[in-house]
Design a protein around this motif. Sequence first.
Motif, short mmCIF file in Angstrom:
data_model
loop_
_atom_site.label_atom_id
_atom_site.label_comp_id
_atom_site.label_asym_id
_atom_site.label_seq_id
_atom_site.Cartn_x
_atom_site.Cartn_y
_atom_site.Cartn_z
N SER A 1 0.85 -1.18 0.00
CA SER A 1 0.00 0.00 0.00
C SER A 1 0.89 1.24 0.00
O SER A 1 2.11 1.14 0.15
N THR B 1 1.02 5.40 1.40
CA THR B 1 0.48 6.47 2.25
C THR B 1 0.98 7.80 1.71
O THR B 1 2.16 7.95 1.42
N ARG C 1 -11.11 7.37 9.03
CA ARG C 1 -11.52 6.22 8.21
C ARG C 1 -12.97 5.86 8.47
O ARG C 1 -13.41 5.79 9.62
N GLY D 1 -3.74 3.71 0.48
CA GLY D 1 -4.43 2.45 0.19
C GLY D 1 -3.58 1.54 -0.66
O GLY D 1 -2.42 1.82 -0.95
N VAL D 2 -4.19 0.44 -1.07
CA VAL D 2 -3.50 -0.63 -1.79
C VAL D 2 -3.14 -0.19 -3.21
O VAL D 2 -3.96 0.38 -3.93
N CYS E 1 0.02 5.76 -7.20
CA CYS E 1 -0.90 5.28 -6.16
C CYS E 1 -1.13 6.37 -5.12
O CYS E 1 -2.27 6.59 -4.69
N GLU F 1 -4.85 7.67 -4.42
CA GLU F 1 -5.47 7.44 -3.12
C GLU F 1 -5.82 8.75 -2.40
O GLU F 1 -6.90 8.88 -1.83
N GLU G 1 -9.74 9.68 -1.64
CA GLU G 1 -10.18 9.76 -0.26
C GLU G 1 -10.47 11.18 0.23
O GLU G 1 -11.26 11.35 1.15
N SER H 1 3.72 -0.77 3.53
CA SER H 1 3.27 0.54 3.06
C SER H 1 4.46 1.44 2.79
O SER H 1 5.36 1.56 3.63
N GLU I 1 -14.59 6.24 1.79
CA GLU I 1 -13.55 5.67 2.65
C GLU I 1 -13.19 6.58 3.83
O GLU I 1 -12.61 6.12 4.80
#
Length: 143
Positions: free
Chosen positions: A10, A12, A28, A39-40, A50, A54, A58, A81, A98
């Motif tokens: 994941s 961050t 969350r 996230g993943v 990513c 993410e 979010e 992560s 999310e």
Amino acid sequence: MSASPLHSVSVTGVVIRPEDGKVLVIKRADDGRWVPPGGVMELAETPEECAVREVREETGVEVKPVRLTGVYKNMKLGVVSLAFLCEPVGGRVRSSTEASVATWMTLEEALRAAPEARGVRIRDAMREDGPFVRAHDGNYLTP
């Protein structure tokens, strides 16, 4: 040997607002914990892509990843992560499916609100002597 993956990866995004040093955090929707967005990672994207995706999904904030600040492994779940310091470049803060809340907090507020294993990602992103490699149990750092 198991046919399923033993780890997942994941990302961050630790987003710091340059004008006041505030940190972007989310509450969350699934467990109510305050954490930096992330996230993943999907198979076809880079870690930096990513982070951008993410954070946007979010929080509504568009970011530019600046540098890798740490690698963190949840020893219980097998999740690794990658944390990136990011700078905001657009968008507006909003909640999402999310994140029941997305907001800017002072560094002190964010560190107080987040579990240790997530707060350390924020603290590490503020430092220039990383990246750091740390392990945790989902809440607390482990030796």
